[in-house]
Design a protein around this motif. Sequence first.
Motif, PDB file in Angstrom:
ATOM      1  N   ARG A 186       0.824  -1.211   0.000  1.00  0.00           N
ATOM      2  CA  ARG A 186       0.000   0.000   0.000  1.00  0.00           C
ATOM      3  C   ARG A 186       0.855   1.256   0.000  1.00  0.00           C
ATOM      4  NH1 ARG A 186      -2.563  -2.877   3.917  1.00  0.00           N
ATOM      5  NH2 ARG A 186      -1.791  -1.479   5.558  1.00  0.00           N
ATOM      6  N   ALA A 187       1.993   1.200   0.684  1.00  0.00           N
ATOM      7  CA  ALA A 187       2.868   2.373   0.742  1.00  0.00           C
ATOM      8  C   ALA A 187       3.714   2.519  -0.517  1.00  0.00           C
ATOM      9  CB  ALA A 187       3.773   2.278   1.965  1.00  0.00           C
ATOM     10  N   GLY A 188       3.813   1.456  -1.306  1.00  0.00           N
ATOM     11  CA  GLY A 188       4.618   1.519  -2.519  1.00  0.00           C
ATOM     12  C   GLY A 188       6.105   1.500  -2.257  1.00  0.00           C
ATOM     13  N   VAL A 189       6.519   0.706  -1.266  1.00  0.00           N
ATOM     14  CA  VAL A 189       7.940   0.644  -0.910  1.00  0.00           C
ATOM     15  C   VAL A 189       8.352  -0.798  -0.663  1.00  0.00           C
ATOM     16  CG1 VAL A 189       7.965   2.942   0.139  1.00  0.00           C
ATOM     17  CG2 VAL A 189       7.438   0.951   1.558  1.00  0.00           C
ATOM     18  N   VAL A 190       9.651  -1.045  -0.707  1.00  0.00           N
ATOM     19  CA  VAL A 190      10.187  -2.331  -0.275  1.00  0.00           C
ATOM     20  C   VAL A 190      10.480  -2.249   1.217  1.00  0.00           C
ATOM     21  CG1 VAL A 190      11.173  -2.863  -2.531  1.00  0.00           C
ATOM     22  CG2 VAL A 190      12.551  -1.611  -0.845  1.00  0.00           C
ATOM     23  N   ASP A 191      10.792  -3.388   1.812  1.00  0.00           N
ATOM     24  CA  ASP A 191      11.081  -3.409   3.246  1.00  0.00           C
ATOM     25  C   ASP A 191      12.360  -2.629   3.549  1.00  0.00           C
ATOM     26  OD1 ASP A 191      10.723  -4.556   6.021  1.00  0.00           O
ATOM     27  OD2 ASP A 191      12.711  -5.319   5.514  1.00  0.00           O
ATOM     28  N   ALA A 192      12.288  -1.708   4.497  1.00  0.00           N
ATOM     29  CA  ALA A 192      13.426  -0.845   4.802  1.00  0.00           C
ATOM     30  C   ALA A 192      14.586  -1.628   5.413  1.00  0.00           C
ATOM     31  CB  ALA A 192      12.996   0.279   5.748  1.00  0.00           C
ATOM     32  N   GLY A 193      14.267  -2.572   6.306  1.00  0.00           N
ATOM     33  CA  GLY A 193      15.339  -3.367   6.897  1.00  0.00           C
ATOM     34  C   GLY A 193      16.058  -4.203   5.862  1.00  0.00           C
ATOM     35  N   GLY A 194      15.291  -4.793   4.947  1.00  0.00           N
ATOM     36  CA  GLY A 194      15.899  -5.555   3.862  1.00  0.00           C
ATOM     37  C   GLY A 194      16.727  -4.677   2.952  1.00  0.00           C
ATOM     38  N   ARG A 195      16.252  -3.451   2.742  1.00  0.00           N
ATOM     39  CA  ARG A 195      17.006  -2.495   1.925  1.00  0.00           C
ATOM     40  C   ARG A 195      18.352  -2.178   2.581  1.00  0.00           C
ATOM     41  NH1 ARG A 195      19.993  -0.293  -0.338  1.00  0.00           N
ATOM     42  NH2 ARG A 195      20.013   1.674  -1.488  1.00  0.00           N
ATOM     43  N   GLY A 196      18.356  -2.036   3.895  1.00  0.00           N
ATOM     44  CA  GLY A 196      19.607  -1.780   4.598  1.00  0.00           C
ATOM     45  C   GLY A 196      20.547  -2.963   4.537  1.00  0.00           C
ATOM     46  N   LEU A 197      19.993  -4.175   4.678  1.00  0.00           N
ATOM     47  CA  LEU A 197      20.839  -5.365   4.575  1.00  0.00           C
ATOM     48  C   LEU A 197      21.466  -5.453   3.194  1.00  0.00           C
ATOM     49  CD1 LEU A 197      21.973  -8.012   5.634  1.00  0.00           C
ATOM     50  CD2 LEU A 197      19.819  -9.126   4.976  1.00  0.00           C
ATOM     51  N   LEU A 198      20.720  -5.083   2.157  1.00  0.00           N
ATOM     52  CA  LEU A 198      21.279  -5.122   0.808  1.00  0.00           C
ATOM     53  C   LEU A 198      22.464  -4.166   0.698  1.00  0.00           C
ATOM     54  CD1 LEU A 198      20.691  -6.520  -1.939  1.00  0.00           C
ATOM     55  CD2 LEU A 198      19.620  -4.365  -2.640  1.00  0.00           C
ATOM     56  N   ALA A 199      22.390  -3.012   1.348  1.00  0.00           N
ATOM     57  CA  ALA A 199      23.515  -2.076   1.338  1.00  0.00           C
ATOM     58  C   ALA A 199      24.739  -2.692   2.001  1.00  0.00           C
ATOM     59  CB  ALA A 199      23.124  -0.777   2.043  1.00  0.00           C
ATOM     60  N   VAL A 200      24.532  -3.430   3.097  1.00  0.00           N
ATOM     61  CA  VAL A 200      25.633  -4.085   3.790  1.00  0.00           C
ATOM     62  C   VAL A 200      26.228  -5.189   2.910  1.00  0.00           C
ATOM     63  CG1 VAL A 200      26.247  -5.483   5.806  1.00  0.00           C
ATOM     64  CG2 VAL A 200      24.709  -3.525   6.061  1.00  0.00           C
ATOM     65  N   LEU A 201      25.372  -5.944   2.239  1.00  0.00           N
ATOM     66  CA  LEU A 201      25.863  -6.990   1.332  1.00  0.00           C
ATOM     67  C   LEU A 201      26.564  -6.381   0.118  1.00  0.00           C
ATOM     68  CD1 LEU A 201      22.855  -9.484   1.384  1.00  0.00           C
ATOM     69  CD2 LEU A 201      25.071  -9.733   2.520  1.00  0.00           C
ATOM     70  N   GLY A 202      26.081  -5.238  -0.335  1.00  0.00           N
ATOM     71  CA  GLY A 202      26.752  -4.556  -1.439  1.00  0.00           C
ATOM     72  C   GLY A 202      28.160  -4.129  -1.060  1.00  0.00           C
ATOM     73  N   ALA A 203      28.335  -3.711   0.189  1.00  0.00           N
ATOM     74  CA  ALA A 203      29.668  -3.345   0.667  1.00  0.00           C
ATOM     75  C   ALA A 203      30.577  -4.568   0.715  1.00  0.00           C
ATOM     76  CB  ALA A 203      29.560  -2.703   2.049  1.00  0.00           C
ATOM     77  N   LEU A 204      30.024  -5.709   1.099  1.00  0.00           N
ATOM     78  CA  LEU A 204      30.814  -6.944   1.112  1.00  0.00           C
ATOM     79  C   LEU A 204      31.204  -7.342  -0.310  1.00  0.00           C
ATOM     80  CD1 LEU A 204      32.039  -9.335   2.601  1.00  0.00           C
ATOM     81  CD2 LEU A 204      29.793 -10.449   2.547  1.00  0.00           C
ATOM     82  N   LEU A 205      30.288  -7.160  -1.257  1.00  0.00           N
ATOM     83  CA  LEU A 205      30.590  -7.478  -2.650  1.00  0.00           C
ATOM     84  C   LEU A 205      31.708  -6.577  -3.177  1.00  0.00           C
ATOM     85  CD1 LEU A 205      30.029  -8.992  -5.251  1.00  0.00           C
ATOM     86  CD2 LEU A 205      28.156  -7.393  -5.716  1.00  0.00           C
ATOM     87  N   GLU A 206      31.659  -5.300  -2.834  1.00  0.00           N
ATOM     88  CA  GLU A 206      32.721  -4.392  -3.261  1.00  0.00           C
ATOM     89  C   GLU A 206      34.057  -4.784  -2.618  1.00  0.00           C
ATOM     90  OE1 GLU A 206      33.772   0.423  -3.382  1.00  0.00           O
ATOM     91  OE2 GLU A 206      31.884  -0.283  -2.513  1.00  0.00           O
TER      92      GLU A 206
END
Length: 555
Positions: A186-206
């Motif tokens: 309804r809000a038109g967003v993805v889960d914020a906590g999951g979004r933050g985890l993706l940022a942490v995983l992106g840092a690991l990938l880099e």
Amino acid sequence: MPQLPDDLDAVAVRTWCSLALEALGRERAEIDAINVYPVADGDTGTNLYLTVESAAAAVEAVFAAHETGSTAPATADAVRAMAHGALIGARGNSGTILAQLLRGMAGVLADGGGEDRLREAFARAASAARQAVAHPVEGTVLTVATAAADAARDAGPGLAAVVRAAYDGARTALEATPGQLAVLGRAGVVDAGGRGLLAVLGALLETVSGQAPVRRSWTVPATIAGPVDGGGGTAGERVDGSADDCPDGGSGPAFEVIYLLEARDEAVDRLRTRLDALGDSLVVVGGDGLWNVHVHVDDAGAAVEAGVEAGRPYRIRITHFGADGLLDTRPHTEPARRAVVVVVPGDGLAGLCTEAGATTLIARPGEPPASGELVDAIRRAHAREVVLLPNDAALRHTAGAAAEQARTEGVRVALIPTRAAVQGIAALAVHEADRSFDEDVVAMTAAAGATRYAELAVAERQSWTMAGICQAGDILGLIDGDVAVIGADVPATARTVLDRMLASGGELVTLVLGENVPDALADALTEHVREGYLAVDTVVYRGGHQSAPLLIGVE
């Protein structure tokens, strides 16, 4: 081009933490903006940032303490520091879950950081996080973590391939969260906590590949469908299935309660049952005697009392949810003109400074406060002007960041770079709220600067110091931050330190005794000063549980 790691060693862990902190720093405002579950409090990105900040600081401390020349610390030391730092600095529901994810990974990576260990680490992390949440819901960070673990398990050979698969799996799962949780759709967003985890995983990938993932916006069309059959929640559902007050305006718990807890495992099991009956959004993470507890309740006192029954709760934070469902950290009275915020190393000095009118923040041994905790303390002071006394040279940058944040909120903050608690005591002693802010800051700065400081410590290992080579168990006398005396016992070392400090003059000696130091030591040192330095007075304070058995100040 820097050499990419073949396994996740200590240097790679350090890089990962640094890059994760940078990523969350860039993206926390966006993550805050899309935060609607379990409570639309708009602070998920900030909580994740503060949690990783604490983890990164703990890893940096391991490197700073390492004394073996060019060799890096052991991987086990780095990953355990990362996990411990995240645990003690975890903020909010999202930060607490991230701390458990990192703890799960550390339990595996401590024995090696190769690709197979990393696959196992992702799986352990996802499992540990689910076990920490009282009532897991799909479409949240738990779903994203599980997807990352499943993808890593099936990845091809190579460290970078494993991490890339985990990242891609997490990203795909994140994109699907609005279809699993109605409030997100309804809000038109993805889960914020999951979004933050993706940022942490992106840092690991880099870290392991040398290439940062391409950033993208994570809002989704507001017309996206709600949960499919068998999805993880209904409209406005909280972690435990009760109505969420924020999206739908229903009634929800009034308070968020967070604290660290020293307790036995069996006592924590009973605590979980007790808190589950009191509220929702319950997450309890940790182990080995130290836990981080997070819960939303109507009766904050009962949640804290439950912690007291289980063990020893500390760093207790209670935040009220406002009428709009947002976390309300603002006092509802007119702000005072001026306040002093002091970081102290023990309960005893906290009481002393509180009696003097200051707002205090206790820095437990090995647990320096993060910038977010300092900002919270400044907010608690609720004043238009604040003097900040960090009382630790290592907190200079952290305190500076907190001061800058508070200034953006309209508070005038002066940071006096006190390097020890005795300097803070001297500054607080001359504080006068009736004079102008600038005059008060100048007087407090002068008092702190005129105070030499020392502390006694016990050597943990053989080491070279400015005073020579010490052995494990020796008593070290540090004057103005440098080892000046190596002794065999506390009384003799303390007398030598006092003599060296008073050789250049002084009018007042301040002694701060640690928790297990007998009063007889203070009496003996007071008599030593009285006999050798007739014009010098001595004051004694009990510092409580602090890292040093004795702190000394000479003004």
